[in-house]
Motif scaffolding. Structure first.
Motif, PDB file in Angstrom:
ATOM      1  N   PRO A 635       0.811  -1.231   0.000  1.00 51.08           N
ATOM      2  CA  PRO A 635       0.000   0.000   0.000  1.00 51.08           C
ATOM      3  C   PRO A 635       0.836   1.270   0.000  1.00 51.08           C
ATOM      4  CG  PRO A 635      -0.904  -1.593   1.531  1.00 51.08           C
ATOM      5  CD  PRO A 635       0.402  -2.148   1.072  1.00 51.08           C
ATOM      6  N   ALA A 636       2.008   1.227   0.633  1.00 51.95           N
ATOM      7  CA  ALA A 636       2.836   2.431   0.703  1.00 51.95           C
ATOM      8  C   ALA A 636       3.366   2.836  -0.659  1.00 51.95           C
ATOM      9  CB  ALA A 636       4.000   2.208   1.672  1.00 51.95           C
ATOM     10  N   ARG A 637       3.528   1.868  -1.539  1.00 57.38           N
ATOM     11  CA  ARG A 637       4.080   2.173  -2.870  1.00 57.38           C
ATOM     12  C   ARG A 637       3.078   1.881  -3.973  1.00 57.38           C
ATOM     13  NH1 ARG A 637      10.354   0.826  -3.352  1.00 57.38           N
ATOM     14  NH2 ARG A 637       9.898   2.133  -5.145  1.00 57.38           N
ATOM     15  N   ARG A 638       1.826   1.691  -3.596  1.00 59.98           N
ATOM     16  CA  ARG A 638       0.806   1.376  -4.595  1.00 59.98           C
ATOM     17  C   ARG A 638       0.620   2.504  -5.608  1.00 59.98           C
ATOM     18  NH1 ARG A 638      -4.159  -1.135  -1.938  1.00 59.98           N
ATOM     19  NH2 ARG A 638      -2.621  -2.827  -1.755  1.00 59.98           N
ATOM     20  N   PRO A 639       0.598   3.760  -5.201  1.00 53.76           N
ATOM     21  CA  PRO A 639       0.461   4.812  -6.217  1.00 53.76           C
ATOM     22  C   PRO A 639       1.560   4.760  -7.282  1.00 53.76           C
ATOM     23  CG  PRO A 639       0.048   5.713  -4.038  1.00 53.76           C
ATOM     24  CD  PRO A 639       0.577   4.328  -3.829  1.00 53.76           C
ATOM     25  N   GLU A 640       2.761   4.448  -6.860  1.00 55.06           N
ATOM     26  CA  GLU A 640       3.872   4.352  -7.813  1.00 55.06           C
ATOM     27  C   GLU A 640       3.652   3.200  -8.787  1.00 55.06           C
ATOM     28  OE1 GLU A 640       8.572   3.035  -7.552  1.00 55.06           O
ATOM     29  OE2 GLU A 640       7.671   4.082  -5.852  1.00 55.06           O
ATOM     30  N   LEU A 641       3.225   2.032  -8.271  1.00 54.88           N
ATOM     31  CA  LEU A 641       2.977   0.890  -9.155  1.00 54.88           C
ATOM     32  C   LEU A 641       1.760   1.149 -10.034  1.00 54.88           C
ATOM     33  CD1 LEU A 641       3.823  -1.957  -9.999  1.00 54.88           C
ATOM     34  CD2 LEU A 641       2.313  -2.865  -8.212  1.00 54.88           C
ATOM     35  N   ALA A 642       0.721   1.791  -9.496  1.00 57.14           N
ATOM     36  CA  ALA A 642      -0.460   2.107 -10.305  1.00 57.14           C
ATOM     37  C   ALA A 642      -0.099   3.034 -11.457  1.00 57.14           C
ATOM     38  CB  ALA A 642      -1.540   2.741  -9.429  1.00 57.14           C
ATOM     39  N   ALA A 643       0.788   3.991 -11.205  1.00 60.88           N
ATOM     40  CA  ALA A 643       1.238   4.880 -12.274  1.00 60.88           C
ATOM     41  C   ALA A 643       2.035   4.107 -13.321  1.00 60.88           C
ATOM     42  CB  ALA A 643       2.080   6.013 -11.696  1.00 60.88           C
ATOM     43  N   ARG A 644       2.891   3.190 -12.855  1.00 67.69           N
ATOM     44  CA  ARG A 644       3.660   2.355 -13.794  1.00 67.69           C
ATOM     45  C   ARG A 644       2.723   1.512 -14.642  1.00 67.69           C
ATOM     46  NH1 ARG A 644       6.013   0.596 -17.448  1.00 67.69           N
ATOM     47  NH2 ARG A 644       7.430  -1.203 -17.463  1.00 67.69           N
ATOM     48  N   TRP A 645       1.686   0.961 -14.042  1.00 64.12           N
ATOM     49  CA  TRP A 645       0.694   0.144 -14.749  1.00 64.12           C
ATOM     50  C   TRP A 645      -0.061   0.992 -15.773  1.00 64.12           C
ATOM     51  CZ3 TRP A 645      -0.604  -4.263 -16.515  1.00 64.12           C
ATOM     52  CH2 TRP A 645      -1.919  -4.683 -16.683  1.00 64.12           C
ATOM     53  N   GLU A 646      -0.522   2.163 -15.361  1.00 62.30           N
ATOM     54  CA  GLU A 646      -1.228   3.050 -16.287  1.00 62.30           C
ATOM     55  C   GLU A 646      -0.345   3.401 -17.474  1.00 62.30           C
ATOM     56  OE1 GLU A 646      -3.267   6.968 -14.985  1.00 62.30           O
ATOM     57  OE2 GLU A 646      -1.435   7.542 -16.049  1.00 62.30           O
ATOM     58  N   ALA A 671      -8.430   2.266 -19.708  1.00 61.69           N
ATOM     59  CA  ALA A 671      -9.539   3.058 -19.156  1.00 61.69           C
ATOM     60  C   ALA A 671      -9.759   2.723 -17.684  1.00 61.69           C
ATOM     61  CB  ALA A 671     -10.812   2.813 -19.957  1.00 61.69           C
ATOM     62  N   ALA A 672      -9.694   1.440 -17.350  1.00 59.11           N
ATOM     63  CA  ALA A 672      -9.913   1.033 -15.962  1.00 59.11           C
ATOM     64  C   ALA A 672      -8.787   1.475 -15.050  1.00 59.11           C
ATOM     65  CB  ALA A 672     -10.076  -0.483 -15.897  1.00 59.11           C
ATOM     66  N   ALA A 673      -7.579   1.669 -15.609  1.00 58.38           N
ATOM     67  CA  ALA A 673      -6.415   2.033 -14.800  1.00 58.38           C
ATOM     68  C   ALA A 673      -6.174   3.531 -14.732  1.00 58.38           C
ATOM     69  CB  ALA A 673      -5.167   1.352 -15.373  1.00 58.38           C
ATOM     70  N   ALA A 674      -6.854   4.305 -15.564  1.00 55.20           N
ATOM     71  CA  ALA A 674      -6.547   5.731 -15.697  1.00 55.20           C
ATOM     72  C   ALA A 674      -6.861   6.497 -14.419  1.00 55.20           C
ATOM     73  CB  ALA A 674      -7.330   6.321 -16.867  1.00 55.20           C
ATOM     74  N   THR A 675      -5.851   7.194 -13.901  1.00 58.22           N
ATOM     75  CA  THR A 675      -6.047   8.073 -12.748  1.00 58.22           C
ATOM     76  C   THR A 675      -5.354   9.421 -12.930  1.00 58.22           C
ATOM     77  OG1 THR A 675      -4.145   7.063 -11.640  1.00 58.22           O
ATOM     78  CG2 THR A 675      -6.320   6.188 -11.092  1.00 58.22           C
ATOM     79  N   SER A 676      -4.282   9.471 -13.707  1.00 54.35           N
ATOM     80  CA  SER A 676      -3.558  10.728 -13.880  1.00 54.35           C
ATOM     81  C   SER A 676      -4.373  11.689 -14.735  1.00 54.35           C
ATOM     82  CB  SER A 676      -2.200  10.465 -14.543  1.00 54.35           C
ATOM     83  OG  SER A 676      -2.380  10.079 -15.899  1.00 54.35           O
ATOM     84  N   GLU A 677      -4.063  12.969 -14.608  1.00 57.71           N
ATOM     85  CA  GLU A 677      -4.764  13.970 -15.411  1.00 57.71           C
ATOM     86  C   GLU A 677      -4.584  13.706 -16.902  1.00 57.71           C
ATOM     87  OE1 GLU A 677      -6.877  16.440 -14.851  1.00 57.71           O
ATOM     88  OE2 GLU A 677      -6.996  15.822 -12.759  1.00 57.71           O
ATOM     89  N   ALA A 678      -3.368  13.302 -17.284  1.00 52.65           N
ATOM     90  CA  ALA A 678      -3.103  13.052 -18.701  1.00 52.65           C
ATOM     91  C   ALA A 678      -3.945  11.882 -19.207  1.00 52.65           C
ATOM     92  CB  ALA A 678      -1.610  12.780 -18.910  1.00 52.65           C
ATOM     93  N   ALA A 679      -4.029  10.816 -18.415  1.00 53.84           N
ATOM     94  CA  ALA A 679      -4.792   9.649 -18.846  1.00 53.84           C
ATOM     95  C   ALA A 679      -6.279   9.965 -18.904  1.00 53.84           C
ATOM     96  CB  ALA A 679      -4.530   8.483 -17.906  1.00 53.84           C
TER      97      ALA A 679
END
Length: 871
Positions: A635-646, A671-679
């Motif tokens: 969980p501590a590094r999930r945002p980093e991995l989620a960004a890598r996945w996106e 589409a399901a992984a998109a969270t960043s403003e660019a995505a």
């Protein structure tokens, strides 16, 4: 209602007492088109014999208003004879006639007789769904599989309707009457059927579109009917040629393989709305989800799965319909065999000749998962009553059962296996059997003693793990080699396995390393905790060693260190799709078992999925990777991995060839992984047309995928969803719009969705399912935290409030797995300690399964946090 829970002992007692001579069912569906209609007329004439005159039994009828009951000409008072879903039948004679006149209820849950009004055009469609025990919602029955009888259906309905049942459809006879809407009414008097069990009878009626074809086989002509809603007829016509081809290929294959001609005369396939299952094997009248007639582009895996469903239901005409289990303990005699048979036929008789690879990449994984849960059970389950059947109707019965049968075929040989089946069908045609009957036929045909095999594989639970153990000589060859077998502590059975062992090495090429190809193969029997394999001593260690090559066994496999490194670097170089599927499977199993970090699995997927060729591999493996990101990562590094996945998915989408399954899958997953403003901006661009990828059609279903993703991040409110729905006024549009609303990150949206999912029984089954699956969304953890306690607070009453099917969907899929934290685990454990003894067993099962998933996720998160290189 206790009376709905028929026990095995009660069924055994009733079957020992009575035999059914015939069932005549008169159904009045003439008012089904009237607004607000809730009931239909049902009159049953049940003729049966009794071995002990003067004794008593009961008939089954659920949720009905009973007007008259007559037994052997004498009236019975409905007020006293009908209670708790049973009709008491006293003082039986040697020969008996029971007549019951009642009004039964239409359903919106996909159980009994489902009533649907198509929002596209207002047309009405009805269909029945009776497995396991729901024929008794439509007519009076002895609701158990071993009381077979011929059935005669007489159906009164609007004259312009189509009406289909198990027997050949007759010409409708005008009654001279009209219904409440002034429509002319007719009656369809169907001829009597072959003897069959109640659960495979069927009535389908409404304004269906119909087309007919014919199969001319070695044993005669089989009429082939195809039906769907009028609003889907263009899609049926588009796919008709492929469906007819598959149907004909199936009949030719099964009639030969099973050595018995198709027994039910005609064969209709009816695509029906709001369907709970994939399909149902009603004798001669198979019902299927009408999503199998897709309106938007789908990947090859979709059509491969549809082919397996078509062939699965056809196999049931022999496994289940011609020969039926006596009681639901032997449900696997139906489902496991039909599941194995459909993939066997698909691989040998259709264009989907790599079907077993798809089975390994997708279907078999559901069996491994189910076998790891606290609810696992033997393939041949101990179903003491109907409640037990409902909760054991799972992927142990289907996916694990089929995989184990595949191993049995390898164990005894295909020809002896089929010879045993042929004898079985001839010996028990139109009858009921137990497992011992099949075992006797297979032992006689194969010459193998199979009772020990059956004990190991069919009457125990749990999955074994097979690992290589070896020492290397100085020259890099094996100085010793063994396979170690382990079992989970809760299910410690060690079994006999037939496994292939493949050696894979680089194929020389003109420029550097070539493909990884199989350079050696041996097939061995594994037994006990350690099996020494002297035949491998002296062989050079390959770059990749694959235990269970050819996927003969149902077992988890592990890769040695060198093989793991080879797979990590060069999985896409492996030239055999089934071998790749086994490596994918091993990697995913290790991730779920906290032996491989979620981060490493995601990197494996991003590095190799773009070159995968198996249709199921392309579409399913990204689903596993998304689960690794959202559930199994630190969980501590999930945002980093989620960004890598996106970002990785965006790169895969850009690199995919135009118009390919890869492109479509990566677009959906992105589409399901998109969270960043660019995505998110790119999703907007795809939706409004300002961004395009060559070959990617943004059709209606993809529009809903994109809009739901935008709703998830707060970029699509109700007004925007309403606007999209206005252009897609279909049941699919309604269901997808409900999902999009449920995905919104607002308290109001979640409250509305929660009510639809768990509190309001009037919500149609497929709409409820859409809401349930969209409720939990990554990134909304803070908003959703209160729903842990709310879920636990609703468990006790959900089964009674929603009925078994909708309760199962809600309790399984709206469990708070996404909040896989120690706090969630503690809350669930406290609830189980306080309430486990007072809750419906079906409901309790889903809580325990969810609890196991949370515990597994926490272990995987810890593994990811301590992976090499993690800071």
């Amino acid at each position: 209602m206790p009376g709905t829970n028929l026990t095995r002992d009660e069924a055994t007692t009733r079957a020992a007492l009575v035999d059914v001579t015939s069932s005549v069912i008169d159904l009045d569906l003439s008012e089904a088109t009237t607004d607000g209609v809730e009931t239909f007329g049902s009159t049953t004439t049940l003729t049966f014999t009794c071995r002990q005159p003067g004794s008593a039994t009961f008939a089954d009828l659920v949720d009905a208003t009973v007007h008259e009951i007559t037994l052997n000409g004498a009236p019975l008072d409905p007020a006293t004879a009908y209670a708790d879903s049973r009709i008491a039948l006293p003082d039986l004679q040697a020969e008996n006639v029971l007549v019951v006149k009642a009004d039964c209820r239409y359903s919106n849950s996909g159980e009994g007789l489902h009533h649907f009004v198509d929002p596209a055009d207002g047309r009405v469609y009805l269909y029945s769904q009776f497995e396991v025990p729901d024929a008794r919602r439509v007519y009076t029955t002895f609701e158990q599989p071993d009381l077979k009888a011929p059935f005669t259906f007489n159906v009164t309905a609007p004259a312009h309707w189509k009406v289909v049942s198990n027997a050949t459809t007759p010409e409708p006879v005008p009654t001279g009457a009209t219904n409440g809407r002034g429509e002319e009414v007719a009656v369809w008097n169907f001829p009597a059927t072959k003897p069959m069990s109640t659960y495979i009878t069927a009535v389908v009626a409404g304004e269906y579109y119909e087309v007919q074809d014919v199969y001319e086989g070695a044993h005669g002509t089989i009429p082939l009917g195809h039906y769907c809603r009028q609003s889907l007829k263009d899609y049926l016509e588009r796919d008709r040629a492929e469906i007819v081809t598959l149907t004909k290929q199936g009949f030719a294959f099964f009639e030969d393989a099973f050595g018995y001609p198709y027994p039910f005369g005609k064969y209709d396939q009816l695509y029906v709305p709001e369907y709970n299952m994939g399909a149902m094997e009603n004798a001669g009248a198979v019902t299927l989800r009408d999503e199998y007639l897709p309106r938007s582009r789908q990947p090859r895996s979709f059509y491969e799965f549809r082919a397996s469903v078509i062939l699965h239901e056809m196999a049931h005409m022999w496994f289940g319909d011609l020969v039926t289990m006596k009681w639901w303990d032997d449900l696997w005699l139906n489902e496991s065999f039909a599941e194995w048979a459909c993939y066997h036929a698909e691989a040998l008789a259709t264009s989907y000749d790599d079907a077993w690879t798809g089975f390994t990449n997708a279907r078999k994984q559901t069996g491994y998962r189910a076998d790891s849960l606290p609810s696992t059970h033997p393939i041949a389950a101990d179903n003491v009553d109907l409640h037990a059947v409902e909760v054991n109707f799972d992927m142990i019965t289907y996916a694990k059962g089929a995989a184990v049968l595949k191993q049995l075929v390898a164990w005894v040989g295909l020809d002896p296996f089929l010879a045993g089946l042929k004898q079985y069908f001839h010996d028990h045609a139109f009858g009921n059997t137990e497992f011992a009957d099949l075992l006797t036929a297979l032992e006689k045909a194969s010459g193998r003693e199979l009772s020990g095999w059956a004990q190991e594989w069919l009457q125990t639970a749990g999955t074994n793990t097979l690992s290589p153990a070896f020492e290397l000589a100085e020259d890099g060859s094996y100085a010793s080699f063994a396979i170690n077998q382990a079992a989970p502590a809760e299910h410690p059975t060690l079994r006999r396995h037939r496994v292939g062992i493949g050696f894979y090495n680089s194929e020389p090429s003109g420029s550097g390393e070539g493909r990884l190809v199989r350079t050696d193969y041996v097939e061995v029997d594994v037994e006990g905790a350690r099996t020494e394999l002297p035949e491998l001593v002296g062989k050079a260690q390959p770059e990749l060693l694959l235990i269970n090559d050819q996927d003969l066994a149902f077992a988890k496999i592990r890769l040695d260190e060198r093989s793991r490194e080879t797979a990590r670097a060069r999985l896409s170089d492996l030239d055999d799709s089934l071998a790749r599927a086994l490596v994918w499977s091993a990697a995913w199993d290790m991730t779920r078992d906290a032996e491989l970090s979620a981060t490493d699995f995601v990197e494996l997927v991003l590095g190799n999925i773009g070159q995968e060729t198996d249709a199921w591999g392309v579409s399913r493996i990204p689903v596993y990777a998304a689960q690794a990101v959202n559930l199994y990562s630190d969980p501590a590094r999930r945002p980093e991995l989620a960004a890598r996945w996106e970002q990785g998915l965006r790169a895969l989408l850009a690199a995919a060839d135009p118009g390919t399954d890869h492109q479509l899958t990566f677009a959906r997953t992105y589409a399901a992984a998109a969270t960043s403003e660019a995505a998110v901006a790119e999703l907007e661009g795809l939706l409004d047309g300002s961004l395009a990828f060559e070959g990617l059609a943004v059709d209606q279903d993809l529009r809903w995928t994109l809009l739901t993703a935008l709703a998830r991040v707060g970029r699509a409110d109700d007004a925007r969803i309403d606007e999209e729905l206005a252009g897609d006024n279909t049941i699919s549009g309604q269901e997808k719009s409900a999902a999009a609303r449920a995905a919104q990150p607002t308290a109001e949206a979640k409250e509305r969705a929660w009510t639809q999912a768990l509190l309001d029984p009037s919500v149609p089954n497929e709409t409820q399912r859409s809401v349930v699956l969209a409720f939990w969304q990554p990134g909304q953890e803070e908003l959703l935290t209160p729903y842990v306690e709310r879920y636990l607070g609703e468990v006790a009453g959900t089964w009674e409030r929603l009925g078994s099917h909708k309760a199962s969907v809600a309790l399984e899929f709206i469990f708070p797995r996404l909040l896989a934290t120690p706090a969630t685990l503690d809350a669930v454990d406290a609830w189980l300690e306080a309430h486990a003894d007072a809750v419906n067993p079906g409901a309790l099962r889903y809580v325990r399964e969810g609890r196991a998933d949370v515990a597994r996720a926490l272990a995987a998160q810890a593994r990811d946090a301590h992976r090499p290189g993690a800071s």
